[in-house]
Design an enzyme around this catalytic site. Structure first.
Site, mmCIF file in Angstrom:
data_model
loop_
_atom_site.group_PDB
_atom_site.id
_atom_site.type_symbol
_atom_site.label_atom_id
_atom_site.label_comp_id
_atom_site.label_asym_id
_atom_site.label_seq_id
_atom_site.Cartn_x
_atom_site.Cartn_y
_atom_site.Cartn_z
ATOM 1 N N ASN A 1 2.049 -9.798 -0.564
ATOM 2 C CA ASN A 1 3.238 -10.316 -1.245
ATOM 3 C C ASN A 1 3.940 -11.414 -0.440
ATOM 4 O O ASN A 1 5.078 -11.778 -0.721
ATOM 5 C CB ASN A 1 4.210 -9.173 -1.563
ATOM 6 C CG ASN A 1 5.043 -9.463 -2.793
ATOM 7 O OD1 ASN A 1 4.541 -10.038 -3.765
ATOM 8 N ND2 ASN A 1 6.326 -9.102 -2.751
ATOM 9 N N HIS B 1 7.742 -2.513 -7.277
ATOM 10 C CA HIS B 1 7.897 -2.139 -5.867
ATOM 11 C C HIS B 1 8.861 -0.965 -5.729
ATOM 12 O O HIS B 1 9.593 -0.626 -6.639
ATOM 13 C CB HIS B 1 8.472 -3.311 -5.061
ATOM 14 C CG HIS B 1 7.525 -4.457 -4.896
ATOM 15 N ND1 HIS B 1 6.838 -4.696 -3.742
ATOM 16 C CD2 HIS B 1 7.143 -5.432 -5.763
ATOM 17 C CE1 HIS B 1 6.079 -5.769 -3.891
ATOM 18 N NE2 HIS B 1 6.245 -6.233 -5.112
ATOM 19 N N SER B 2 8.861 -0.387 -4.529
ATOM 20 C CA SER B 2 9.937 0.507 -4.141
ATOM 21 C C SER B 2 10.342 0.052 -2.743
ATOM 22 O O SER B 2 9.540 -0.572 -2.054
ATOM 23 C CB SER B 2 9.474 1.964 -4.128
ATOM 24 O OG SER B 2 8.529 2.202 -3.101
ATOM 25 N N TYR B 3 11.545 0.309 -2.264
ATOM 26 C CA TYR B 3 12.572 0.989 -2.998
ATOM 27 C C TYR B 3 13.849 0.189 -2.831
ATOM 28 O O TYR B 3 13.948 -0.625 -1.925
ATOM 29 C CB TYR B 3 12.778 2.421 -2.444
ATOM 30 C CG TYR B 3 13.242 2.452 -0.992
ATOM 31 C CD1 TYR B 3 14.599 2.566 -0.659
ATOM 32 C CD2 TYR B 3 12.329 2.335 0.051
ATOM 33 C CE1 TYR B 3 15.013 2.582 0.669
ATOM 34 C CE2 TYR B 3 12.749 2.345 1.375
ATOM 35 C CZ TYR B 3 14.084 2.469 1.682
ATOM 36 O OH TYR B 3 14.491 2.466 2.991
ATOM 37 N N ALA C 1 0.799 -1.225 0.000
ATOM 38 C CA ALA C 1 0.000 0.000 0.000
ATOM 39 C C ALA C 1 0.833 1.278 0.000
ATOM 40 O O ALA C 1 0.542 2.224 -0.717
ATOM 41 C CB ALA C 1 -0.925 -0.020 1.216
ATOM 42 N N ARG C 2 1.882 1.315 0.811
ATOM 43 C CA ARG C 2 2.612 2.569 1.016
ATOM 44 C C ARG C 2 3.550 2.922 -0.126
ATOM 45 O O ARG C 2 4.085 4.024 -0.163
ATOM 46 C CB ARG C 2 3.411 2.481 2.308
ATOM 47 C CG ARG C 2 4.492 1.408 2.296
ATOM 48 C CD ARG C 2 5.010 1.190 3.701
ATOM 49 N NE ARG C 2 5.973 0.103 3.785
ATOM 50 C CZ ARG C 2 6.410 -0.389 4.944
ATOM 51 N NH1 ARG C 2 5.948 0.102 6.075
ATOM 52 N NH2 ARG C 2 7.284 -1.366 4.973
ATOM 53 N N GLU C 3 3.777 1.993 -1.040
ATOM 54 C CA GLU C 3 4.706 2.247 -2.142
ATOM 55 C C GLU C 3 3.979 3.003 -3.254
ATOM 56 O O GLU C 3 3.703 2.480 -4.326
ATOM 57 C CB GLU C 3 5.309 0.915 -2.624
ATOM 58 C CG GLU C 3 6.134 0.246 -1.531
ATOM 59 C CD GLU C 3 6.506 -1.205 -1.812
ATOM 60 O OE1 GLU C 3 6.405 -1.653 -2.963
ATOM 61 O OE2 GLU C 3 6.899 -1.901 -0.855
ATOM 62 N N GLU D 1 12.416 -2.819 -8.239
ATOM 63 C CA GLU D 1 12.410 -1.910 -7.086
ATOM 64 C C GLU D 1 12.930 -0.570 -7.570
ATOM 65 O O GLU D 1 14.096 -0.451 -7.920
ATOM 66 C CB GLU D 1 13.326 -2.439 -5.969
ATOM 67 C CG GLU D 1 13.006 -3.869 -5.527
ATOM 68 C CD GLU D 1 12.271 -3.934 -4.210
ATOM 69 O OE1 GLU D 1 11.741 -2.890 -3.772
ATOM 70 O OE2 GLU D 1 12.226 -5.019 -3.623
HETATM 71 ZN ZN LIG Z 1 6.944 -3.756 -1.944
#
Ligand SMILES: [Zn+2]
Length: 400
Positions: free
Chosen positions: A253, A309-311, A181-183, A363
């Site tokens: 994930n 994705h990050s990071y 969620a936060r990415e 990433e």
């Molecule tokens: Zn991620």
């Protein structure tokens, strides 16, 4: 008259409260960077202990090959530093005050009903943008609803491609975005790619003739929406929104059915890497699996899976780009090779299930200066450089 004045004042106060919180979210939380895990005896295991057993929020996976970033709330800083010292770890402060970064991001981010890539957008805006893109280019794009989330939001996949130029079955790419969620950069990138392919399709004629691209712009819409809310700590939410009286959420994930429950996952509901009660216990991961399997049964020639994705700036590259755009370097090597594994991931399932030949976890920016709170002013540059890598890989697949 009087009523409308009261309403107006009330809205004014509300706006003031939302805009200028008295105590800001995650105030005083820090991100520490552990630097010497390789030279600490059982360094990896000791970091994993901190993540799996002590429930610290790791912003990057525990690693002895690259630095490991760990988010620590103010009340746990003493405990964290003692553990570091007792075990011989050295560390630096990567982010001094996460709350301050969140406030800066909020001040920069202008969300509206229209899609743009100068800001991080809400799910409804993304949803409408994707639907509209397909509607207005129905010759090359179509949208499919793949199921509902825990909170009953609709998940959508857009397919983009032109009819095959030859008799061969076109290779197909699947991409998931926003599973964490936060990415926020991840859905910004998937929608950027959709915009390029659909609304700028003449530039990608060759690509769209050679490959079909399926993009799931937001794999975790409930979590994503939650991070846009004002609940304390919401911005750093990672999991889905599976309700639970003790601790909500499953790490989607870690919920896929390949090596489910293996290293890098937790059985603890309160962990950021909670695997769920069973493989595919969550509607979101199940929807993805069902869609991919159904398409495979219908004859879709799945070749490559991208998980955005990050990071970390680690791109498990099939094709090495000699001149990366903007000079941003992606480290070559697989994420599981450089970092420690995360069983139950969508990427590992894609390949491990035998459905996809290639699987890539991408990433993107940055390397930790802002972590997940990448300023929206960096979206376009990040999208452009990542897009070049994706295009190169699509070309590779077309020629393979
Ligand atoms: Zn991620």
């Amino acid at each position: 008259m009087k009523t409308s004045t009261i309403v107006f004042s009330f809205l004014g106060i509300l706006a003031l409260t939302v805009g200028l919180p008295q105590t800001y979210e995650e105030q005083g939380s820090k991100v520490f960077r552990v630097l010497n895990a390789a030279s600490v005896e059982n360094g990896l295991e000791k970091l994993q202990h901190l993540q799996v057993n002590e429930n610290f929020d790791f912003w990057t996976k525990p690693s002895v090959k690259v630095a490991t970033d760990i988010f620590v709330q103010p009340e746990r800083i003493g405990e964290f530093e003692k553990y570091m010292k007792d075990n011989g770890f050295t560390y630096s402060v990567m982010i001094e005050d996460v709350g301050k970064l969140i406030l800066q991001e909020r001040a920069l981010n202008r969300q509206g009903p229209d899609m743009d890539w100068d800001n991080y957008q809400r799910y409804e805006t993304i949803f409408n943008f994707v639907g509209q893109s397909a509607l207005s280019h129905s010759d090359i794009a179509s949208v499919e609803e793949i199921g509902k989330t825990t909170e009953n939001r609709t998940m959508i996949v857009i397919k983009i491609g032109k009819p095959a130029s030859t008799n061969r079955t076109k290779p197909a790419i699947f991409m998931d975005g926003g599973i964490h969620a936060r990415e926020w950069i991840s859905p910004a990138l998937t929608t950027y790619f959709i915009n390029q392919l659909v609304n700028n399709y003449t530039s990608y004629d060759d690509m769209l003739s050679e490959v079909d691209i399926y993009i799931l712009p937001v794999a975790n819409p409930d979590g994503y929406e939650f991070t846009h809310g004002t609940t304390s700590g919401a911005r750093m939410w990672r999991k889905n929104r599976r309700p639970d009286p003790q601790c909500a959420g499953v790490d989607l994930n870690r919920n896929f059915g390949y090596e489910w429950g293996g290293p890098g996952t937790s059985p603890n509901k309160c962990s950021e890497i909670y695997k769920g009660t069973a493989a595919f216990s969550e509607p979101e991961s199940t929807n993805i699996k069902n869609f991919i399997e159904r398409k495979a049964a219908e004859g879709v020639n799945w070749r490559a899976y991208f998980a955005m994705h990050s990071y970390a700036q680690i791109l498990e590259m099939l094709v090495w780009l000699p001149n990366p755009v903007h000079g941003t370097r992606y480290e070559v090597g697989s994420v599981t090779e450089l970092l420690s594994p995360g069983a139950g991931g969508s990427d590992d399932w894609a390949k491990g299930s035998g459905i996809f030949k290639y699987s890539q976890t991408v990433e993107v920016r940055d390397t930790g200066e802002h972590g997940f709170i990448l300023p929206p002013t960096q979206i376009k540059d990040c999208a452009l450089e990542t897009w070049e890598a994706i295009r190169a890989i699509a070309k590779f697949l077309a020629e393979e």
